[in-house]
Scaffold this active site. Structure first.
Site, PDB file in Angstrom:
ATOM      1  N   LYS A 152       1.310 -10.782  -4.456  1.00  0.00           N
ATOM      2  CA  LYS A 152       1.095  -9.993  -6.216  1.00  0.00           C
ATOM      3  C   LYS A 152       2.310 -10.025  -7.310  1.00  0.00           C
ATOM      4  CE  LYS A 152       0.209  -5.585  -7.764  1.00  0.00           C
ATOM      5  NZ  LYS A 152      -0.108  -4.108  -7.952  1.00  0.00           N
ATOM      6  N   ARG A 173      -2.411   6.657  -6.530  1.00  0.00           N
ATOM      7  CA  ARG A 173      -1.282   7.368  -7.781  1.00  0.00           C
ATOM      8  C   ARG A 173      -1.984   8.805  -7.485  1.00  0.00           C
ATOM      9  NH1 ARG A 173      -2.505   2.790 -11.740  1.00  0.00           N
ATOM     10  NH2 ARG A 173      -1.568   0.455 -10.919  1.00  0.00           N
ATOM     11  N   GLU A 226      -9.424  -2.268  -4.912  1.00  0.00           N
ATOM     12  CA  GLU A 226      -8.150  -1.523  -4.443  1.00  0.00           C
ATOM     13  C   GLU A 226      -8.198  -0.211  -5.480  1.00  0.00           C
ATOM     14  OE1 GLU A 226      -3.413  -1.876  -6.402  1.00  0.00           O
ATOM     15  OE2 GLU A 226      -4.925  -3.712  -5.628  1.00  0.00           O
ATOM     16  N   THR A 278      -0.795   0.539  -4.396  1.00  0.00           N
ATOM     17  CA  THR A 278      -0.186   1.712  -4.808  1.00  0.00           C
ATOM     18  C   THR A 278       1.229   1.570  -3.118  1.00  0.00           C
ATOM     19  OG1 THR A 278      -0.775   1.669  -6.486  1.00  0.00           O
ATOM     20  CG2 THR A 278       1.576   2.822  -6.245  1.00  0.00           C
TER      21      THR A 278
END
Length: 206
Positions: A127, A44, A40, A67
């Site tokens: 998640k 960011r 993943e 994210t």
């Protein structure tokens, strides 16, 4: 394609924060060599899309974007080759854009209300984030008792020490963690150590 299809039996997902796209090839090779060909790549950093693109070029690696908090980022990730999307929270806009693109999405939840909202959007894998800060495995057990149809991917505070306990629970589809791709290892180019940490997960990762 479902989340289960994307995970392909790998129950540990390395959560990658990589600042240098030029290192993506070495990282991908280290993950594959360690027997954990999934990642993943988090959105960011400004270089995130480039990193994802480089990783996604490998046919032997399943790469998703993490994210992700907007439909625009979904489009950027999809264009870069992401095979799945992970979000820290539950955004209907993100989920619907992923569904329009037939892109598996794992939104973040931490409450029963958010799980119901995810179910309303047609999702059954979420998640659980931030896992340890939100009560850890006891909370997963409580939520799974109320929502037996839901599978969880705990992320946030997951370590080599506590991952096995999470993975032993039948409601846990996988866990996300960064200890095998720790930023200091990536910055120092310690690819052999990345491979070794991935290889040490084989009992839990599949």
């Amino acid at each position: 394609m479902s989340v289960t299809d994307v995970l392909q039996g790998h129950r540990v997902v390395p959560v990658v924060v990589l600042n240098d796209p030029a290192s993506a090839d070495d990282l991908g090779a280290a993950l594959v060599a360690g027997g954990l060909p999934i990642a993943e790549a988090t959105f960011r950093t400004p270089e995130a899309a480039q990193v994802l693109r480089r990783l996604a070029q490998r046919a032997d690696l399943v790469v998703g974007a993490g994210t992700v908090i907007s439909a625009r980022q979904v489009d950027l990730a999809h264009e870069a080759g992401a095979r799945f999307i992970v979000s820290p929270g539950l955004s209907a806009e993100v989920v619907r854009r992923c569904q329009a693109l037939d892109l598996p999405v794992i939104p973040g939840v931490s409450t029963a209300t958010e799980i119901i909202a995810a179910l309303d959007l047609g999702l059954n894998t979420v998640k659980f984030f931030p896992a340890e800060a939100c009560g850890g495995l006891p909370t997963v057990k409580a939520l799974s008792a109320a929502f037996p149809q839901v599978r969880f991917v705990p992320t946030g505070g997951i370590t080599a020490q506590n991952a096995p306990a999470y993975l032993a629970h039948p409601a846990v589809a996988a866990v996300g963690g960064s200890w095998m791709v720790a930023p200091d290892l990536l910055a120092a180019g310690k690819w052999d150590e990345v491979t070794a940490r991935c290889a040490g997960l084989q009992g839990a990762a599949s």
